[in-house]
Design a protein around this motif. Structure first.
Motif, PDB file in Angstrom:
ATOM      1  N   TYR A 147      -0.554   5.534   6.879  1.00 37.67           N
ATOM      2  CA  TYR A 147       0.057   6.696   6.687  1.00 37.67           C
ATOM      3  C   TYR A 147       1.948   5.886   7.233  1.00 37.67           C
ATOM      4  O   TYR A 147       1.469   5.051   7.938  1.00 37.67           O
ATOM      5  CB  TYR A 147       0.224   7.778   8.066  1.00 37.67           C
ATOM      6  CG  TYR A 147      -0.715   8.687   8.488  1.00 37.67           C
ATOM      7  CD1 TYR A 147      -1.776   8.944   6.412  1.00 37.67           C
ATOM      8  CD2 TYR A 147      -2.153   8.051   9.389  1.00 37.67           C
ATOM      9  CE1 TYR A 147      -3.111   9.667   7.750  1.00 37.67           C
ATOM     10  CE2 TYR A 147      -3.561   8.598   8.976  1.00 37.67           C
ATOM     11  CZ  TYR A 147      -4.231   9.341   7.932  1.00 37.67           C
ATOM     12  OH  TYR A 147      -5.224   9.609   8.262  1.00 37.67           O
ATOM     13  N   SER A 148       2.713   6.833   7.285  1.00 37.18           N
ATOM     14  CA  SER A 148       4.097   6.435   7.866  1.00 37.18           C
ATOM     15  C   SER A 148       4.339   7.360   9.240  1.00 37.18           C
ATOM     16  O   SER A 148       3.430   7.933   9.146  1.00 37.18           O
ATOM     17  CB  SER A 148       5.677   7.442   6.646  1.00 37.18           C
ATOM     18  OG  SER A 148       4.950   7.287   5.849  1.00 37.18           O
ATOM     19  N   TYR A 149       4.541   6.206  10.158  1.00 36.20           N
ATOM     20  CA  TYR A 149       4.596   6.875  11.029  1.00 36.20           C
ATOM     21  C   TYR A 149       5.617   6.042  12.829  1.00 36.20           C
ATOM     22  O   TYR A 149       5.785   4.828  12.284  1.00 36.20           O
ATOM     23  CB  TYR A 149       2.829   6.370  11.805  1.00 36.20           C
ATOM     24  CG  TYR A 149       2.740   5.565  12.009  1.00 36.20           C
ATOM     25  CD1 TYR A 149       2.223   4.081  11.048  1.00 36.20           C
ATOM     26  CD2 TYR A 149       2.324   4.340  13.423  1.00 36.20           C
ATOM     27  CE1 TYR A 149       1.726   2.727  11.283  1.00 36.20           C
ATOM     28  CE2 TYR A 149       2.430   3.069  13.244  1.00 36.20           C
ATOM     29  CZ  TYR A 149       1.689   2.497  12.111  1.00 36.20           C
ATOM     30  OH  TYR A 149       1.575   0.653  12.602  1.00 36.20           O
ATOM     31  N   GLU A 150       5.134   6.791  13.734  1.00 34.18           N
ATOM     32  CA  GLU A 150       5.651   5.975  15.151  1.00 34.18           C
ATOM     33  C   GLU A 150       4.624   6.181  15.956  1.00 34.18           C
ATOM     34  O   GLU A 150       4.092   7.350  15.718  1.00 34.18           O
ATOM     35  CB  GLU A 150       7.736   6.023  15.193  1.00 34.18           C
ATOM     36  CG  GLU A 150       7.004   8.027  15.522  1.00 34.18           C
ATOM     37  CD  GLU A 150       8.532   9.075  15.730  1.00 34.18           C
ATOM     38  OE1 GLU A 150       9.066   7.849  16.230  1.00 34.18           O
ATOM     39  OE2 GLU A 150       8.284  10.663  15.999  1.00 34.18           O
ATOM     40  N   ILE A 151       4.740   5.275  16.888  1.00 38.15           N
ATOM     41  CA  ILE A 151       4.015   4.855  18.324  1.00 38.15           C
ATOM     42  C   ILE A 151       5.160   5.731  19.370  1.00 38.15           C
ATOM     43  O   ILE A 151       6.032   4.622  19.337  1.00 38.15           O
ATOM     44  CB  ILE A 151       3.314   4.145  17.889  1.00 38.15           C
ATOM     45  CG1 ILE A 151       2.541   4.466  17.584  1.00 38.15           C
ATOM     46  CG2 ILE A 151       2.797   4.283  19.636  1.00 38.15           C
ATOM     47  CD1 ILE A 151       1.621   3.116  16.912  1.00 38.15           C
ATOM     48  N   ILE A 152       5.439   7.184  20.076  1.00 39.40           N
ATOM     49  CA  ILE A 152       5.977   6.746  21.096  1.00 39.40           C
ATOM     50  C   ILE A 152       4.826   6.659  22.613  1.00 39.40           C
ATOM     51  O   ILE A 152       4.453   7.193  22.849  1.00 39.40           O
ATOM     52  CB  ILE A 152       6.675   7.937  21.015  1.00 39.40           C
ATOM     53  CG1 ILE A 152       7.295   7.954  19.599  1.00 39.40           C
ATOM     54  CG2 ILE A 152       7.448   8.567  22.423  1.00 39.40           C
ATOM     55  CD1 ILE A 152       7.825   9.818  19.609  1.00 39.40           C
ATOM     56  N   MET A 200       0.528  -1.261  -0.170  1.00 43.08           N
ATOM     57  CA  MET A 200      -0.181  -0.188  -0.082  1.00 43.08           C
ATOM     58  C   MET A 200       1.154   1.100   0.412  1.00 43.08           C
ATOM     59  O   MET A 200       1.784   1.127   0.936  1.00 43.08           O
ATOM     60  CB  MET A 200      -0.842   0.032   1.710  1.00 43.08           C
ATOM     61  CG  MET A 200      -2.209   1.001   1.212  1.00 43.08           C
ATOM     62  SD  MET A 200      -2.104   1.045   2.411  1.00 43.08           S
ATOM     63  CE  MET A 200      -3.478  -0.240   3.706  1.00 43.08           C
ATOM     64  N   LYS A 201       0.686   2.271  -0.652  1.00 43.97           N
ATOM     65  CA  LYS A 201       1.363   3.429  -1.171  1.00 43.97           C
ATOM     66  C   LYS A 201       1.191   4.713   0.505  1.00 43.97           C
ATOM     67  O   LYS A 201       0.326   4.376   0.254  1.00 43.97           O
ATOM     68  CB  LYS A 201       1.077   4.254  -2.246  1.00 43.97           C
ATOM     69  CG  LYS A 201       1.562   5.095  -2.607  1.00 43.97           C
ATOM     70  CD  LYS A 201       1.544   5.614  -3.865  1.00 43.97           C
ATOM     71  CE  LYS A 201       2.833   6.810  -3.790  1.00 43.97           C
ATOM     72  NZ  LYS A 201       2.630   8.446  -3.536  1.00 43.97           N
ATOM     73  N   LYS A 202       2.479   4.565   0.917  1.00 42.10           N
ATOM     74  CA  LYS A 202       1.897   5.299   2.550  1.00 42.10           C
ATOM     75  C   LYS A 202       2.187   6.909   2.183  1.00 42.10           C
ATOM     76  O   LYS A 202       2.240   7.268   1.104  1.00 42.10           O
ATOM     77  CB  LYS A 202       3.194   5.061   2.929  1.00 42.10           C
ATOM     78  CG  LYS A 202       3.048   3.158   3.703  1.00 42.10           C
ATOM     79  CD  LYS A 202       2.776   3.341   4.683  1.00 42.10           C
ATOM     80  CE  LYS A 202       2.192   2.236   5.528  1.00 42.10           C
ATOM     81  NZ  LYS A 202       1.960   1.976   6.384  1.00 42.10           N
ATOM     82  N   SER A 203       1.788   7.643   2.737  1.00 41.44           N
ATOM     83  CA  SER A 203       1.316   8.968   2.914  1.00 41.44           C
ATOM     84  C   SER A 203       2.658   9.823   2.183  1.00 41.44           C
ATOM     85  O   SER A 203       3.756   8.738   3.450  1.00 41.44           O
ATOM     86  CB  SER A 203       1.201   9.695   4.105  1.00 41.44           C
ATOM     87  OG  SER A 203       1.370   9.652   5.694  1.00 41.44           O
ATOM     88  N   LYS A 204       3.161  11.252   1.851  1.00 39.48           N
ATOM     89  CA  LYS A 204       4.298  11.673   2.687  1.00 39.48           C
ATOM     90  C   LYS A 204       4.686  12.272   3.819  1.00 39.48           C
ATOM     91  O   LYS A 204       6.283  12.423   3.598  1.00 39.48           O
ATOM     92  CB  LYS A 204       4.107  12.692   0.817  1.00 39.48           C
ATOM     93  CG  LYS A 204       3.989  12.578  -0.806  1.00 39.48           C
ATOM     94  CD  LYS A 204       4.321  12.937  -1.556  1.00 39.48           C
ATOM     95  CE  LYS A 204       4.418  12.527  -3.035  1.00 39.48           C
ATOM     96  NZ  LYS A 204       3.647  13.509  -3.717  1.00 39.48           N
ATOM     97  N   PHE A 205       3.739  12.177   3.841  1.00 43.06           N
ATOM     98  CA  PHE A 205       4.295  13.023   5.820  1.00 43.06           C
ATOM     99  C   PHE A 205       4.411  12.167   6.543  1.00 43.06           C
ATOM    100  O   PHE A 205       4.214  10.314   6.840  1.00 43.06           O
ATOM    101  CB  PHE A 205       3.102  14.214   6.206  1.00 43.06           C
ATOM    102  CG  PHE A 205       2.230  13.346   6.354  1.00 43.06           C
ATOM    103  CD1 PHE A 205       0.612  13.848   4.739  1.00 43.06           C
ATOM    104  CD2 PHE A 205       1.150  12.844   6.963  1.00 43.06           C
ATOM    105  CE1 PHE A 205      -0.207  13.212   5.106  1.00 43.06           C
ATOM    106  CE2 PHE A 205      -0.080  12.770   6.726  1.00 43.06           C
ATOM    107  CZ  PHE A 205      -0.656  12.183   6.180  1.00 43.06           C
ATOM    108  N   PHE A 206       5.102  12.251   8.128  1.00 44.02           N
ATOM    109  CA  PHE A 206       4.716  11.257   8.560  1.00 44.02           C
ATOM    110  C   PHE A 206       5.038  11.812   9.767  1.00 44.02           C
ATOM    111  O   PHE A 206       4.756  12.523  10.498  1.00 44.02           O
ATOM    112  CB  PHE A 206       6.686  11.688   9.037  1.00 44.02           C
ATOM    113  CG  PHE A 206       7.234   9.813  10.006  1.00 44.02           C
ATOM    114  CD1 PHE A 206       7.678   8.868   9.603  1.00 44.02           C
ATOM    115  CD2 PHE A 206       7.723  10.834  11.325  1.00 44.02           C
ATOM    116  CE1 PHE A 206       8.054   8.062  10.488  1.00 44.02           C
ATOM    117  CE2 PHE A 206       7.884   9.572  11.748  1.00 44.02           C
ATOM    118  CZ  PHE A 206       8.271   8.080  11.677  1.00 44.02           C
ATOM    119  N   VAL A 207       4.391  10.672  10.764  1.00 39.84           N
ATOM    120  CA  VAL A 207       3.207  10.904  11.992  1.00 39.84           C
ATOM    121  C   VAL A 207       4.149  10.548  13.052  1.00 39.84           C
ATOM    122  O   VAL A 207       4.238   8.760  13.047  1.00 39.84           O
ATOM    123  CB  VAL A 207       1.415  10.730  11.843  1.00 39.84           C
ATOM    124  CG1 VAL A 207       1.144  11.062  12.596  1.00 39.84           C
ATOM    125  CG2 VAL A 207       0.611  11.418  10.529  1.00 39.84           C
TER     126      VAL A 207
END
Ligand code: UDP
Ligand code: MG
Length: 328
Positions: A35-40, A1-8
């Motif tokens: 989305y492209s993401y990280e969970i902190i 799947m194509k991910k978002s261009k921004f990072f969340v």
């Protein structure tokens, strides 16, 4: 799947939330999938098995990061640490107990896409919290907004999205004891709002008992404004004026009439009343003085015991980020 261009980045402050985190993380993953993401996860000195839970999850999922404090530094400090370590173009802060539904995230991101630098998730309370908490919260925000020169969102409870520019300002602020809800009001960026139904806590009890609520409330008021000090001054002037009138009346009775004042009751009442006013005024001054004292020490708001976000990784990520196109 194509991910978002921004990072969340999603920042989750956690204090003894071992029972909630597995479902919380899977809910977040469900709604962040595109989305492209990280969970902190910011472990604010938990004493339950939370560490085990997130270490296992972090081994399994690359996008899961954690920061562990040496002890309990408080919700606001956990949020601050998360924001300072987040690398997203947009940063979302959300509680760990699923009272704030992660399903709202796409809507928050949508509003950000429309150009809002801060997007507040505004809770609608039904049975999710007790009547005392609900009405004391309304009363508090009413008072806060009377005192503050900048409107603070009513019942805001730190579920919001901020743009990286806003995060950069928070990272650079020199002050300790951040009161984030007030700071967003002070910054004055364009704000968007999304309403949601506040839900019941999934597991466990609130970590905001009355004394913590009072501490947060006082921190909020004293960090937003010095109006209480002025109020103390005006109260002092007002009470002194009344005292002068009473003094004049007492002198008149003494020298121009036959009656002398017998009044034990009036003496006691005025003494107690004045002592009360003085103590209140001293207390208000003390709050500010105490804050000044703590700020003056310039101690950090939190101390990190461990994290899985290394400096080297930070750099690599920054390089990657350079390829990421922010929407603004
Ligand atoms: N929390 C924290 N440190 C604390 C108290 C709370 O990190 O000292 C976290 C908690 O784990 C939760 C969020 O802050 O994710 C909000 O706390 P809680 O749900 O207990 O507050 P309430 O929703 O009852 O106001
Ligand atoms: Mg909660």
């Amino acid at each position: 799947m194509k991910k978002s261009k921004f990072f969340v980045s999603v920042v989750v402050p956690c204090y003894n939330e071992a029972a909630n985190i597995p479902l919380m993380v899977s809910e977040l993953q469900k709604h962040l999938g595109t989305y492209s993401y990280e969970i902190i996860l910011v472990d604010d000195g938990s004493s339950d098995p939370l560490q085990e839970v997130y270490e296992k999850l972090a081994n399994k999922y690359d996008e899961l990061r954690f920061i562990r404090f040496t002890r309990n530094f408080g919700h606001q400090a956990a949020l601050q640490a998360g924001i300072c370590h987040a690398r997203g173009n947009a940063i979302i802060t959300i509680d760990a107990d699923l009272q704030q539904p992660p399903s709202l995230i796409p809507e928050l991101i949508g509003k950000w896409g429309q150009g809002y630098m801060v997007v507040e998730a505004v809770p609608i309370y039904r049975e999710s919290i007790g009547l005392f908490k609900k009405y004391s919260s309304y009363l508090y925000y009413w008072i806060l907004n009377k005192i503050s020169e900048y409107p603070v969102v009513k019942s805001a409870n730190d579920y919001r999205l901020i743009d990286q520019k806003v995060a950069n300002i928070i990272r650079q602020l020199p002050e300790n004891h951040l009161y984030l809800r007030g700071l967003y009001a002070w910054m004055g960026f364009k704000k968007g709002f999304v309403k949601y139904h506040h839900l019941k806590r999934l597991h466990g009890k609130t970590h905001y008992p009355l004394h913590k609520m009072i501490k947060l409330a006082l921190n909020g008021i004293t960090s937003l404004s010095i109006k209480p000090l002025r109020l103390a001054l005006f109260t002092g002037i007002f009470v002194s004026l009344i005292a002068f009138v009473i003094m004049g009346w007492a002198l008149y009775l003494e020298y121009f009439t036959e009656k002398t004042i017998q009044g034990w009751t009036s003496t006691i009442i005025s003494t107690v009343f004045l002592a009360g006013v003085q103590l209140i005024v001293l207390g208000i001054i003390g709050e500010y003085l105490g804050k000044l004292f703590m700020e003056n020490k310039r101690r950090p708001n939190y101390i990190i015991a461990a994290k899985n976000i290394s400096k080297k990784e930070d750099l690599k990520k920054k390089e990657k980020e350079a390829e990421v196109v922010a929407i603004n």
